[in-house]
Design a protein around this motif. Structure first.
Motif, PDB file in Angstrom:
ATOM      1  N   HIS A   1       0.722  -1.268  -0.163  1.00 39.97           N
ATOM      2  CA  HIS A   1      -0.161   0.116  -0.433  1.00 39.97           C
ATOM      3  C   HIS A   1       0.678   1.558  -0.264  1.00 39.97           C
ATOM      4  O   HIS A   1       1.781   1.416   0.259  1.00 39.97           O
ATOM      5  N   THR A   2       0.199   2.301  -0.286  1.00 40.64           N
ATOM      6  CA  THR A   2       1.428   3.810  -0.477  1.00 40.64           C
ATOM      7  C   THR A   2       0.904   4.742   1.364  1.00 40.64           C
ATOM      8  O   THR A   2      -0.297   4.061   2.072  1.00 40.64           O
ATOM      9  N   PRO A   3       1.879   4.899   1.215  1.00 39.90           N
ATOM     10  CA  PRO A   3       1.543   6.064   3.119  1.00 39.90           C
ATOM     11  C   PRO A   3      -0.105   6.522   3.295  1.00 39.90           C
ATOM     12  O   PRO A   3      -0.111   5.702   4.196  1.00 39.90           O
ATOM     13  N   ARG A   4      -0.270   6.933   1.794  1.00 38.97           N
ATOM     14  CA  ARG A   4      -1.538   7.298   2.555  1.00 38.97           C
ATOM     15  C   ARG A   4      -2.931   6.937   2.437  1.00 38.97           C
ATOM     16  O   ARG A   4      -3.498   7.103   3.136  1.00 38.97           O
ATOM     17  N   TRP A   5      -2.513   5.432   1.604  1.00 38.67           N
ATOM     18  CA  TRP A   5      -3.321   4.405   2.567  1.00 38.67           C
ATOM     19  C   TRP A   5      -3.402   3.852   3.981  1.00 38.67           C
ATOM     20  O   TRP A   5      -4.642   3.562   4.668  1.00 38.67           O
ATOM     21  N   ASN A   6      -2.904   4.169   4.033  1.00 39.56           N
ATOM     22  CA  ASN A   6      -2.641   3.598   6.172  1.00 39.56           C
ATOM     23  C   ASN A   6      -2.807   4.564   6.372  1.00 39.56           C
ATOM     24  O   ASN A   6      -3.530   4.462   7.770  1.00 39.56           O
ATOM     25  N   ALA A   7      -2.388   5.503   6.308  1.00 40.25           N
ATOM     26  CA  ALA A   7      -3.450   6.659   6.763  1.00 40.25           C
ATOM     27  C   ALA A   7      -5.031   7.075   7.014  1.00 40.25           C
ATOM     28  O   ALA A   7      -5.174   7.195   8.095  1.00 40.25           O
ATOM     29  N   GLU A   8      -5.014   6.602   5.742  1.00 38.90           N
ATOM     30  CA  GLU A   8      -6.460   6.214   5.869  1.00 38.90           C
ATOM     31  C   GLU A   8      -7.190   5.051   6.339  1.00 38.90           C
ATOM     32  O   GLU A   8      -8.378   5.096   6.897  1.00 38.90           O
ATOM     33  N   HIS A   9      -6.718   4.706   6.175  1.00 36.26           N
ATOM     34  CA  HIS A   9      -7.095   2.911   7.208  1.00 36.26           C
ATOM     35  C   HIS A   9      -6.951   3.096   8.343  1.00 36.26           C
ATOM     36  O   HIS A   9      -8.611   2.653   8.973  1.00 36.26           O
ATOM     37  N   MET A  10      -6.041   4.151   9.127  1.00 34.78           N
ATOM     38  CA  MET A  10      -6.185   3.742  10.726  1.00 34.78           C
ATOM     39  C   MET A  10      -6.916   4.812  10.744  1.00 34.78           C
ATOM     40  O   MET A  10      -7.719   4.110  11.736  1.00 34.78           O
ATOM     41  N   MET A  11      -7.205   5.549  10.499  1.00 31.71           N
ATOM     42  CA  MET A  11      -8.265   6.476  10.693  1.00 31.71           C
ATOM     43  C   MET A  11      -9.395   6.253  10.480  1.00 31.71           C
ATOM     44  O   MET A  11     -11.184   6.563  11.562  1.00 31.71           O
ATOM     45  N   GLY A  12      -9.897   5.872   9.392  1.00 29.97           N
ATOM     46  CA  GLY A  12     -11.505   5.103   8.836  1.00 29.97           C
ATOM     47  C   GLY A  12     -12.003   3.938   9.858  1.00 29.97           C
ATOM     48  O   GLY A  12     -12.698   4.051  10.107  1.00 29.97           O
ATOM     49  N   ARG A  13     -10.804   3.591  10.045  1.00 28.72           N
ATOM     50  CA  ARG A  13     -10.820   2.223  10.991  1.00 28.72           C
ATOM     51  C   ARG A  13     -11.700   2.743  12.527  1.00 28.72           C
ATOM     52  O   ARG A  13     -12.575   2.010  13.242  1.00 28.72           O
ATOM     53  N   GLN A  14     -10.743   3.517  13.106  1.00 26.37           N
ATOM     54  CA  GLN A  14     -10.804   3.999  14.324  1.00 26.37           C
ATOM     55  C   GLN A  14     -12.659   4.754  14.440  1.00 26.37           C
ATOM     56  O   GLN A  14     -13.405   4.800  14.908  1.00 26.37           O
ATOM     57  N   LEU A  15     -12.558   5.779  13.282  1.00 28.07           N
ATOM     58  CA  LEU A  15     -14.019   6.511  13.015  1.00 28.07           C
ATOM     59  C   LEU A  15     -15.199   5.502  12.977  1.00 28.07           C
ATOM     60  O   LEU A  15     -16.607   5.824  13.402  1.00 28.07           O
ATOM     61  N   LEU A  16     -15.431   4.663  12.080  1.00 31.62           N
ATOM     62  CA  LEU A  16     -16.183   3.183  11.715  1.00 31.62           C
ATOM     63  C   LEU A  16     -16.645   3.167  13.460  1.00 31.62           C
ATOM     64  O   LEU A  16     -18.300   2.636  13.719  1.00 31.62           O
ATOM     65  N   PHE A  17     -15.475   2.536  14.150  1.00 29.67           N
ATOM     66  CA  PHE A  17     -16.177   1.852  15.010  1.00 29.67           C
ATOM     67  C   PHE A  17     -16.242   2.384  16.186  1.00 29.67           C
ATOM     68  O   PHE A  17     -17.740   2.241  16.954  1.00 29.67           O
ATOM     69  N   PHE A  18     -16.296   3.390  16.657  1.00 29.55           N
ATOM     70  CA  PHE A  18     -16.780   4.341  16.893  1.00 29.55           C
ATOM     71  C   PHE A  18     -18.098   5.166  17.021  1.00 29.55           C
ATOM     72  O   PHE A  18     -19.118   5.414  17.755  1.00 29.55           O
TER      73      PHE A  18
ATOM     74  N   ILE B   1     -26.394   4.290  20.379  1.00 29.99           N
ATOM     75  CA  ILE B   1     -26.678   5.135  21.653  1.00 29.99           C
ATOM     76  C   ILE B   1     -27.698   6.050  21.649  1.00 29.99           C
ATOM     77  O   ILE B   1     -28.558   5.975  22.284  1.00 29.99           O
ATOM     78  N   ASP B   2     -27.799   6.685  20.690  1.00 36.46           N
ATOM     79  CA  ASP B   2     -27.673   8.773  20.139  1.00 36.46           C
ATOM     80  C   ASP B   2     -27.439   8.344  18.562  1.00 36.46           C
ATOM     81  O   ASP B   2     -26.835   8.910  17.746  1.00 36.46           O
ATOM     82  N   PRO B   3     -28.374   7.986  18.258  1.00 38.19           N
ATOM     83  CA  PRO B   3     -28.772   7.775  16.552  1.00 38.19           C
ATOM     84  C   PRO B   3     -28.392   9.830  15.920  1.00 38.19           C
ATOM     85  O   PRO B   3     -27.778   9.336  14.414  1.00 38.19           O
ATOM     86  N   ALA B   4     -28.220  10.473  16.736  1.00 42.62           N
ATOM     87  CA  ALA B   4     -27.996  12.050  16.274  1.00 42.62           C
ATOM     88  C   ALA B   4     -26.243  12.310  16.097  1.00 42.62           C
ATOM     89  O   ALA B   4     -25.999  12.665  14.844  1.00 42.62           O
ATOM     90  N   VAL B   5     -25.891  11.076  16.498  1.00 47.35           N
ATOM     91  CA  VAL B   5     -24.386  10.413  16.057  1.00 47.35           C
ATOM     92  C   VAL B   5     -24.053   9.718  15.247  1.00 47.35           C
ATOM     93  O   VAL B   5     -24.781   8.760  15.430  1.00 47.35           O
ATOM     94  N   THR B   6     -23.739  10.575  13.430  1.00 45.51           N
ATOM     95  CA  THR B   6     -23.777   9.510  12.094  1.00 45.51           C
ATOM     96  C   THR B   6     -23.125   8.465  12.515  1.00 45.51           C
ATOM     97  O   THR B   6     -22.237   8.850  12.896  1.00 45.51           O
ATOM     98  N   VAL B   7     -23.481   7.110  11.921  1.00 43.45           N
ATOM     99  CA  VAL B   7     -22.576   6.475  11.654  1.00 43.45           C
ATOM    100  C   VAL B   7     -21.508   7.041  10.062  1.00 43.45           C
ATOM    101  O   VAL B   7     -22.005   6.883   9.430  1.00 43.45           O
ATOM    102  N   MET B   8     -20.025   7.057  10.366  1.00 40.92           N
ATOM    103  CA  MET B   8     -19.649   7.416   9.190  1.00 40.92           C
ATOM    104  C   MET B   8     -18.647   6.631   8.873  1.00 40.92           C
ATOM    105  O   MET B   8     -17.374   6.069   9.983  1.00 40.92           O
TER     106      MET B   8
END
Length: 380
Positions: free
Chosen positions: A256-273, A280-287
């Motif tokens: 992978h490119t370095p950029r993929w690694n940055a996007e992947h790390m960020m994306g996983r944490q954002l999705l899981f949380f 718990i609160d539908p006002a917080v959208t799944v991203m």
């Protein structure tokens, strides 16, 4: 918190950009003395102060302070990718093309309106008669949150504001609690209210009371959050040093490119949380910003972002997790969180900490590969 010394509030240069932020959750936060702050997913924040009082305190990290009784015209708070400073200047709605921007419009000496990410917030500090008389009716179109800085819950309870609420027709009313011990947010504690853009339906206006102090994490949860955030920060320090060409480097070995690694790390944490918070609160959208897994399927999300902006994106996700962490109140570390695929909240936090270290190390190995670009973009 810091003491606010009133000075000229309306300086800076406004720029435009092209990002669709509508639907991302914003946070409306209550502080002592009628101070309100608004934060969005892009990392912009402003504090709204009722009156020009020298001793009023505002959060340390806000980008802009607006005094309601001094606000004039329409202004916008913005920051484009690859820029380090926020911009704040007088503007008009037709000139705003940056979807991450916060626009602030004066509605007279006692009210302002803030529009951000598809959410409309009206803050009132005094005379509500213009609403009853029908003045500025256009300002009350699609109001999501109506903040009443000078109205306590007792005034709401006696029904005297019924006609005003009917005119404004907000999704939520936030009468700022005078008593800091008053707390009602679905049984949860804290001073933060999540809201996102949605289709407005016929449902009745909901009244929400907030504390004036942030929710405090239990010590064991705080320690694990700190560890996750520290791992993210260490990763940011590596990626912030990379140029656009280095981030987009495609290794000849097919990794992978370095950029993929940055996007992947960020994306996983954002999705899981966001999955947990949304349950718990539908006002917080799944991203879900996760890139395609296989190198041959991957496309850059933002091919022109430099390393500093990719690092900011990681920090924005870290801030998101912390901003809405009050929703974790009452969930034990060894308990499976609502909406989560992880066996426990602890398991998720441990994995996210390890995840940043693993992918940052993978990226650093690429620095020694043939063809690694110099910072100027030239190959060695």
């Amino acid at each position: 918190m810091k003491s606010m010394l009133l000075c000229s509030l309306f300086v800076c240069v406004f720029a435009t950009g092209l990002f669709a932020a509508e639907g991302e959750p914003i946070a409306v936060r209550s502080w002592p003395n009628g101070v309100v702050s608004i934060e969005n997913q892009w990392g912009l924040s402003l504090a709204i102060v009722p009156h020009a009082e020298k001793n009023v305190s505002v959060p340390d990290d806000v980008d802009q302070v607006v005094v309601v009784e001094q606000a004039e015209w329409e202004h916008a708070l913005s920051r484009l990718p690859n820029q380090s400073e926020t911009n704040w200047r007088r503007s008009s709605s037709h000139s705003i093309t940056d979807a991450n921007a916060m626009t602030v419009r004066s509605m007279g000496p006692t009210m302002i309106r803030v529009d951000v990410d598809g959410v409309g917030v009206v803050v009132s500090i005094g005379d509500l008669s213009p609403i009853e008389s029908g003045d500025s009716a256009g300002d009350f179109v699609d109001v999501d949150v109506f903040v009443l800085c000078n109205v306590g819950p007792e005034k709401m309870a006696d029904g005297s504001l019924g006609s005003i609420i009917e005119v404004v027709n907000p999704r939520y009313v936030l009468p700022l609690a005078v008593d800091p011990n008053r707390v009602t947010r679905g049984g949860r504690t804290g001073n933060t209210f999540a809201v996102s853009a949605s289709q407005r339906g016929p449902e009745e206006t909901e009244t929400v009371l907030l504390s004036q102090t942030p929710w405090e994490m239990p010590e064991d949860l705080a320690a694990m959050f700190d560890a996750m955030e520290n791992a993210c920060q260490e990763s940011q320090e590596v990626f912030a040093e990379l140029s656009v060409s280095q981030l987009n480097f495609r290794p000849a070995n097919g990794t992978h490119t370095p950029r993929w690694n940055a996007e992947h790390m960020m994306g996983r944490q954002l999705l899981f949380f966001s999955q947990i918070y949304h349950a718990i609160d539908p006002a917080v959208t799944v991203m879900d910003l996760n890139p395609k897994q296989m190198p041959e399927d991957y496309e850059f999300a933002h091919a022109d972002w430099d390393g500093v902006e990719e690092a900011r994106q990681m920090q924005r996700v870290s801030d998101f997790c912390r901003r809405f962490a009050y929703l974790l109140d009452g969930i034990e570390l060894n308990e499976k969180a609502p909406g989560s695929r992880w066996p426990s909240l602890r398991a998720l936090l441990v994995q996210m900490q390890k995840h940043y270290g693993e992918h940052t190390a993978n990226t650093q190995k690429k620095f020694a590969l043939p063809g690694w670009p110099q910072a100027s973009g030239e190959s060695e």
